[in-house]
Design an enzyme around this catalytic site. Structure first.
Site, PDB file in Angstrom:
ATOM      1  N   ASP A 160      -2.935   2.469  -5.994  1.00  0.00           N
ATOM      2  CA  ASP A 160      -1.881   2.521  -4.986  1.00  0.00           C
ATOM      3  C   ASP A 160      -1.811   1.306  -4.069  1.00  0.00           C
ATOM      4  O   ASP A 160      -1.095   1.320  -3.096  1.00  0.00           O
ATOM      5  CB  ASP A 160      -2.012   3.806  -4.155  1.00  0.00           C
ATOM      6  CG  ASP A 160      -3.349   3.889  -3.439  1.00  0.00           C
ATOM      7  OD1 ASP A 160      -4.264   3.124  -3.786  1.00  0.00           O
ATOM      8  OD2 ASP A 160      -3.473   4.726  -2.530  1.00  0.00           O
ATOM      9  N   GLU A 161      -2.576   0.261  -4.350  1.00  0.00           N
ATOM     10  CA  GLU A 161      -2.392  -0.932  -3.530  1.00  0.00           C
ATOM     11  C   GLU A 161      -2.655  -2.198  -4.328  1.00  0.00           C
ATOM     12  O   GLU A 161      -3.395  -2.195  -5.313  1.00  0.00           O
ATOM     13  CB  GLU A 161      -3.256  -0.896  -2.264  1.00  0.00           C
ATOM     14  CG  GLU A 161      -4.722  -0.678  -2.509  1.00  0.00           C
ATOM     15  CD  GLU A 161      -5.557  -0.737  -1.223  1.00  0.00           C
ATOM     16  OE1 GLU A 161      -5.311  -1.627  -0.374  1.00  0.00           O
ATOM     17  OE2 GLU A 161      -6.450   0.102  -1.083  1.00  0.00           O
ATOM     18  N   ASP A 216       0.857  -1.177   0.000  1.00  0.00           N
ATOM     19  CA  ASP A 216       0.000   0.000   0.000  1.00  0.00           C
ATOM     20  C   ASP A 216       0.899   1.235   0.000  1.00  0.00           C
ATOM     21  O   ASP A 216       1.696   1.424   0.913  1.00  0.00           O
ATOM     22  CB  ASP A 216      -0.874  -0.041   1.268  1.00  0.00           C
ATOM     23  CG  ASP A 216      -1.998   0.980   1.216  1.00  0.00           C
ATOM     24  OD1 ASP A 216      -2.133   1.665   0.185  1.00  0.00           O
ATOM     25  OD2 ASP A 216      -2.731   1.082   2.218  1.00  0.00           O
TER      26      ASP A 216
END
Lengths: 375, 363
Positions: B104-105, B10
């Site tokens: 983003d993860e 993350d």
């Protein structure tokens, strides 16, 4: 308004006009062509609000004036008149009808007032330059097949024009189109006056119309192009095409052009295309995938489908950099082989999952990039 | 099933960190990515801003009230997508089992990595180092043996954390968590749990599955499993997304058009954030209306050009609600989504611009 004009030039201009006019429009006047009789010529204007075309033809004007009538109807009438006929157009002052007479035929067409017709934006477009008809034809022809029709990718629904940096002879004008699967890039020495042009995306319909107008032009005839970030204007012969540009940013295409693909194959373009077309007949999917196995001296083209069987064919090739097996959409390969000017094409490959560069040895100004399929 | 090794990576305050990376003047300062004017909301907040209580999805005026020196930066999704692509390329050096959740993860199944150290903790550390070296950004990683625990772990030591949840840690660790801290427990579920005295992981674990199922249906069964740290969902690489949607069930059925429009506005903003974070591009906008009689209707339109921002999406959404006419019956639920409208692209055809479609940066 009253004028007489020969059938042939009238039909030619109405032909241009009626392909700009949208058949299904909710604004009635947009179905119309604007006719303006003035100083020895008839101006015909059509618009779909994004694209405006103005064509002019010599005519004998007895009474200047302006009106608008249904473009398709007028086109169909003139098309059916006898070859060599003289056409008389007349709209008496105060009348809402346009009378068309030719020989023993006569037509009465309802008109709409010309002042309701959307005015063309005559703003100064900033930069202007000239290209020969031949060069512009090449820029459009060698890229337009790669334009996307996918509306969500609206910024790919056209041909991207921009100037490269560089001084003097190094600077070029580039035309680029891609649909995300293949890309075509053509360049030409930057014409005088084009140095400051903004990067633009010319919509598909405009590309098609410009190309149609170029058909009637000698290859050395000059085409005037003027540009602003939001509009482009083509002066092709006596016809002017002004189009809104696609409001978007063309993706950074440079990064998908491979520079170090080490496996290079030189094949006879025609034989290669024939083999691919032949084996792809058994690929029954909507997308016809072909597998190409390049080895020393030959390339093996093959296709398989569960229903229609298997096919393979072979053509000679000169290979360097090692063997490779790679899959492509057959149609994409054929689209490219059709653009080739010489007898051969050169494929530069790196891996079955990375972009392949395709060159035409006879035309160093053009490159094609093709993304493989998993087969 | 044999024991798996799952890593959840993350990025730390992703959008804000990218902005701070690219503009030195923003470093060390409270930064919010988003629009500050009018209805603007915070899409992402830097850690400096979070210290003032600024959170994602907070209205801009509220964020500025909490932190008057907050600097607002316009989002540059094209840059975020590009960085996201770089990070995914790093993941794919080690495993093809990469399941991106958003820009983003991502989950990585590193049970049998193709390269790098066999030890998942060492591999997670290496991935963090590579991300920092290649993008200049920090990430937090969680390592465990299923997705739920890996995700829980990555959230425990942010930013720049590397947290491992081993089998022996599971029971004591989950027992200490508040119910809100369980991934998959939303504010409403948490509220309902707390109302009956279930406040911690320990409480949740002590609750019978039968009761949870009666109370929450299928979601109840899931709660009973995660209370014990059980999760056998596989890491699904690159599941092609067909749609993105958000919906809201109202505490009381709504009849007032103004109230409906206000709720729809909130959904539109929510949907736009989801679209931005997933990078999903669609063709059709779908409005779902469930009336008090539990009849669900959908209204779909395929606008062209497709709305690229909240205001244009709002016009489309409001149009769907108002035309052909506003619902007459009380409305129980509204949903708004974007679907790809049956893109017939052949999955075998690779894309020049990477897996995602070529993006047009919004100027």
């Amino acid at each position: 308004m009253k004028l007489t004009i020969e059938r042939a030039p009238l039909l030619k201009s109405l032909g241009y006009v009626q392909s700009v006019v949208e058949r299904r429009t909710t604004i009635p006047i947009l179905s119309n062509v604007r006719l303006e009789a003035r100083d020895g010529e008839l101006l015909l204007t059509a618009t779909d609000m994004d694209l405006t075309l103005v064509s002019r033809e010599a005519a004998e004007i007895s009474e200047p004036g302006t009106t608008t009538v249904a473009a398709h109807t007028l086109y169909e009438i003139v098309r059916r008149l006898a070859e060599g006929a003289i056409v008389e157009l007349e709209q008496p002052n105060g009348s809402a009808d346009l009378n068309l007479r030719s020989g023993r035929s006569s037509f009465v067409l309802p008109s709409l007032p010309a002042d309701e017709f959307p005015a063309m934006n005559e703003e100064d477009l900033g930069v202007s330059f000239e290209l020969s008809a031949q060069v512009l034809r090449k820029l459009l022809d060698k890229t337009r097949f790669a334009m996307s029709s996918e509306e969500t990718r609206y910024y790919l629904n056209g041909v991207h024009l921009h100037a490269t940096r560089g001084d003097g002879a190094a600077a070029t004008l580039r035309a680029v189109a891609t649909d995300g699967h293949r890309l075509a890039r053509v360049e030409t020495p930057l014409p005088e006056g084009a140095k400051g042009i903004p990067p633009v995306i010319v919509p598909k319909k405009t590309v098609g119309e410009a190309r149609r107008l170029l058909e009637a032009l000698d290859q050395d005839a000059a085409v005037g192009i003027a540009l602003s970030p939001s509009r482009i204007r083509f002066q092709i012969g006596t016809t002017v095409l002004v189009s809104r540009l696609i409001d978007g940013v063309f993706p950074d295409y440079e990064r998908v052009i491979p520079h170090a693909n080490d496996k290079a194959a030189l094949v006879d373009a025609k034989a290669f295309a024939v083999a691919i077309d032949r084996v792809s007949t058994v690929a029954t999917d909507k997308v016809r995938a072909v597998k190409l196995g390049f080895s020393e001296g030959r390339v093996l083209a093959s296709a398989v489908s569960a229903e229609a069987g298997r096919a393979q064919d072979e053509v000679d090739c000169e290979l360097s950099g090692g063997e490779i097996e790679i899959g492509f959409n057959a149609r994409y390969v054929l689209d490219i082989t059709q653009q080739v000017e010489g007898n051969q094409i050169r494929l530069e490959m790196a891996s079955p999952a990375s972009p392949t560069l395709i060159r035409d040895p006879e035309d160093v100004a053009t490159i094609y990039v093709l993304m493989p399929m998993r087969v | 099933m044999s024991r798996r090794a799952i890593v959840h990576v993350d990025m730390d305050a992703f959008y804000a960190s990218v902005e701070q990376r690219d503009d030195p003047a923003l470093r060390g300062r409270p930064v919010a990515v988003g629009g500050r004017e009018g209805r603007g909301v915070v899409a992402a907040a830097s850690y400096e801003a979070r210290a003032f209580g600024v959170r994602s999805a907070m209205p801009a005026h509220e964020a500025l009230r909490r932190c008057p020196e907050l600097r607002f930066v316009r989002p540059r999704f094209d840059v975020y997508r590009e960085v996201s692509g770089q990070i995914r390329t790093i993941f794919r050096r080690f495993t093809l089992l990469v399941e991106p959740l958003s820009l983003d993860e991502a989950y990585l199944d590193v049970t049998r990595p193709m390269d790098g150290p066999a030890d998942p903790v060492a591999l997670a550390r290496l991935i963090k180092e590579l991300i920092l070296a290649e993008t200049g950004l920090t990430a937090s990683a969680g390592v465990s043996f299923n997705k739920f625990l890996a995700k829980t772990a990555s959230g425990m030591n942010k930013p720049d954390g590397l947290t491992v949840i081993a089998e022996a840690d599971v029971a004591p660790l989950l027992a200490r968590l508040a119910v809100e801290e369980f991934h998959g427990v939303g504010p409403r579920t948490a509220e309902k749990l707390r109302a009956v005295g279930i406040a911690s992981g320990a409480d949740l674990r002590a609750t019978s599955e039968a009761w949870l199922v009666r109370r929450f249906g299928r979601h109840g069964a899931w709660l009973a499993r995660i209370a014990q740290g059980l999760d056998d969902r596989p890491v699904e690489p690159d599941r092609p997304r067909r749609s993105v949607s958000v919906e809201q069930t109202f505490p009381r059925d709504l009849v007032d058009p103004a109230a409906l429009l206000a709720e729809l506005r909130a959904l539109t903003e929510n949907l736009n954030r989801r679209l931005a974070s997933t990078g999903f591009r669609g063709r059709s906008v779908v409005l779902k209306i469930r009336t008090a009689d539990f009849v669900t209707r959908t209204r779909t339109t395929t606008p062209r050009p497709f709305p690229q921002d909240v205001e244009n999406m709002w016009k489309i959404a409001a149009g769907l609600l108002e035309r052909p006419k506003l619902p007459r019956d009380p409305v129980r639920l509204l949903g708004l989504g974007v679907s790809d409208g049956g893109d017939d692209a052949d999955p075998r055809q690779l894309d020049l611009f990477g897996r995602s479609r070529p993006d047009s940066p919004q100027g």
